[in-house]
Scaffold this active site. Structure first.
Site, short mmCIF file in Angstrom:
data_model
loop_
_atom_site.label_atom_id
_atom_site.label_comp_id
_atom_site.label_asym_id
_atom_site.label_seq_id
_atom_site.Cartn_x
_atom_site.Cartn_y
_atom_site.Cartn_z
N LYS A 141 -5.34 14.38 -31.77
CA LYS A 141 -5.82 13.00 -31.76
C LYS A 141 -6.73 12.82 -32.96
CE LYS A 141 -4.46 12.25 -27.31
NZ LYS A 141 -3.00 12.23 -27.24
N HIS A 152 6.18 17.12 -24.87
CA HIS A 152 6.82 16.58 -26.08
C HIS A 152 7.11 17.65 -27.14
CE1 HIS A 152 5.77 12.97 -24.09
NE2 HIS A 152 4.56 12.83 -24.57
N GLU A 181 0.90 -1.16 0.00
CA GLU A 181 0.00 0.00 0.00
C GLU A 181 0.93 1.20 0.00
OE1 GLU A 181 -3.19 0.03 -0.35
OE2 GLU A 181 -3.36 -2.15 -0.24
C1 BG6 Z 1 1.86 10.43 -24.19
C2 BG6 Z 1 0.50 11.07 -24.15
O1 BG6 Z 1 2.78 11.16 -23.42
O2 BG6 Z 1 2.33 10.36 -25.53
C3 BG6 Z 1 -0.48 10.29 -25.01
O3 BG6 Z 1 0.01 11.09 -22.80
C4 BG6 Z 1 0.08 10.15 -26.41
O4 BG6 Z 1 -1.74 10.95 -25.05
C5 BG6 Z 1 1.50 9.58 -26.39
O5 BG6 Z 1 -0.79 9.30 -27.14
C6 BG6 Z 1 2.13 9.62 -27.78
O6 BG6 Z 1 3.36 8.97 -27.74
P1 BG6 Z 1 3.98 8.31 -29.06
O7 BG6 Z 1 5.33 7.83 -28.66
O8 BG6 Z 1 3.04 7.20 -29.44
O9 BG6 Z 1 4.01 9.38 -30.10
#
Ligand code: BG6
Length: 491
Positions: free
Chosen positions: A339, A239, A92
């Site tokens: 997305k 990113h 936990e």
């Molecule tokens: C993640 C996000 O950090 O990166 C996701 O939370 C996203 O929403 C993902 O889909 C994308 O990663 P990659 O490596 O598939 O481009």
């Protein structure tokens, strides 16, 4: 097995039965082991709430590996060798008792305890403090944390303070998995090892830069998390900002972690905020409605499982910004991510300026510039669009454009391109931080994002609709065409 260069570590993995661990982390660790990049004494302790015994835990990890590692990359021997490294403790996370078992397991051998927190960030502080109070840690211990670190600048500070109360910054590894991608690392080599590019990389030679990170997936059962975040916090704050930094930073004086991170911070500090009138012209937020993806009908964001039908959270964002410094003044950076786009594609396009003295057909003048296309995924590679003479007697000195192309899979066919997590975990084991994000980077990125969100909220700006399977709202195309440019299209 060891390559003699990766030191042994004791990995304590919190969230050992969670989605990230089962989808990515064991697979990455397995590959490191199989390729001889993991020291023979490295051990991995799974920690989760579920009551599993060691056999059940190993069976679960074996299933995860068998479903994700291709058949020709595993044998019974390699699987067993990896599974033998595993141990499991049911824990936990908020109760200190169980933590003493971690301390016993580690036994303060000479291998640094490497704590991997694959759990929600709100638990980071408590876990770190419990580890510290129960004597699990020493000056060699490290912690690896996943994004998102917070929801805004203030909450990220609270989380970073809580981790920082236990671990020194030099022991904190904040993951942004984009920094582990092969081609992202290649940006350093491309920019700083090739004088050809190094000398051109500024506002005198580059007219604008595009960064696209498109995904085909929708929300994939993560509606609760995603709706609190949106694409700006989920993808841009981390990113896309990191990609922008890698493109825009000045050359670091060497490859040390802090030299690189100092340069990235300078970019984030110089990033022009989007506020005031720019909220109308320089940014577009979108939300997908039902459409077609991969040849199938898919629901809209508001019809996904668990959806709150009034949500105004964005699933797409495109914006224009500038790095206000000597190197980049006047060069727009156009970024977009969403997305349910038509394809999964992460790509950076550097558009070089046109020739100032042009001697070919006047009607071809518009095409007379070079582009450098850096493809991060899929099909990792680099292409330089160059102009040549069109062939054929009837063509005279007409120009045509074609790529000088480096496709990593074709150029290095025997080399498997490792997943980002393999590289990142290897660097953690080696104790190298240059692929991890420093606290001030996260905070400057949040500052920029918070300004934009405050602007959206003050103006009560709802997202624009776009059909799933399209490249986002039409206004994201208008945003760039109003500058006489277009998103690069050569998919
Ligand atoms: C993640 C996000 O950090 O990166 C996701 O939370 C996203 O929403 C993902 O889909 C994308 O990663 P990659 O490596 O598939 O481009």
């Amino acid at each position: 097995m060891s390559d003699g260069t990766t030191p042994a570590v004791d990995v304590a993995l919190f969230g050992a039965l969670g989605d990230l661990a089962l989808r990515k982390l064991y697979v990455a660790l397995y590959h490191l082991d199989r390729e001889g990049l993991m020291h023979e004494e490295t051990r991995i302790l799974g920690l989760a709430r579920q009551e599993y015994d060691i056999d059940a835990f190993r069976a679960r990890v074996r299933d995860a590996l068998e479903s994700r590692v291709p058949g020709d990359e595993r044998t019974e021997e390699t699987l067993t060798r990896f599974l033998d490294r595993l141990a499991y403790i049911q824990l936990e996370f908020d109760a200190t008792e169980g933590y003493r078992q971690i301390s016993q397991w580690h036994g303060h051998n000479s291998h640094p305890l490497t704590v991997y927190l694959s759990v929600p960030a709100r638990l980071y502080g408590e876990i770190c403090s419990n580890l510290s109070q129960t004597g699990c840690l020493d000056s060699e211990s490290r912690v690896v944390v996943e994004k998102p670190i917070g929801y805004d600048l203030e909450s990220s500070r609270e989380i970073n303070d809580a981790i920082g109360a236990v671990f020194d910054e030099s022991r904190i590894y904040r993951i942004d998995h984009y920094l582990g991608k092969e081609t992202v690392q290649n940006l350093l080599a491309l920019r700083f090892a090739n004088p050809l590019f190094g000398n051109q990389w500024n506002q005198n030679q580059i007219s604008h830069v595009e960064i696209t990170v498109a995904e085909t997936v929708g929300i994939e059962g993560r509606w609760g998390y995603f709706d609190q975040a949106g694409q700006l916090r989920d993808m841009v704050q981390n990113h896309l900002m990191q990609l922008l930094c890698m493109i825009a930073m000045d050359p670091p004086s060497n490859l040390d972690a802090d030299s690189i991170r100092d340069e990235k911070v300078k970019v984030l500090k110089a990033l022009r905020p989007i506020e005031g009138e720019r909220l109308n012209t320089d940014v577009v937020r979108g939300q997908y409605v039902a459409g077609t993806s991969g040849g199938k009908q898919v629901p809209g964001y508001l019809e996904e499982e668990g959806a709150n039908t009034d949500s105004r959270t964005e699933t797409f964002v495109a914006f224009k910004t500038e790095v206000s410094n000597w190197r980049w003044a006047g060069v727009p950076f156009y970024l977009r991510t969403g997305k349910r786009m038509p394809e999964k594609l992460s790509q950076i396009v550097i558009h070089f300026r046109q020739q100032s003295h042009y001697i070919f057909d006047p009607d071809q003048r518009g095409m007379a510039s070079n582009k450098l296309i850096i493809r991060l995924q899929p099909d990792e590679g680099i292409a330089l669009q160059v102009l040549t003479k069109d062939s054929g007697l009837d063509k005279g000195m007409r120009l045509r454009t074609g790529p000088l192309h480096l496709d990593f899979h074709q150029a290095f066919p025997s080399t498997r391109i490792p997943d980002a997590y393999e590289r990142l975990l290897l660097e953690v084991m080696k104790g190298q931080q240059y692929l991890f994000v420093r606290r001030d980077e996260i905070e400057y990125a949040w500052r920029w994002v918070d300004t934009l969100i405050a602007g959206w909220e003050a103006r009560d700006m709802p997202p624009k609709r776009y059909p799933a399977g399209s490249w986002g709202p039409v206004s994201s195309i208008a945003m760039i065409t109003q500058d006489g440019r277009s998103w690069y299209e050569d998919y």
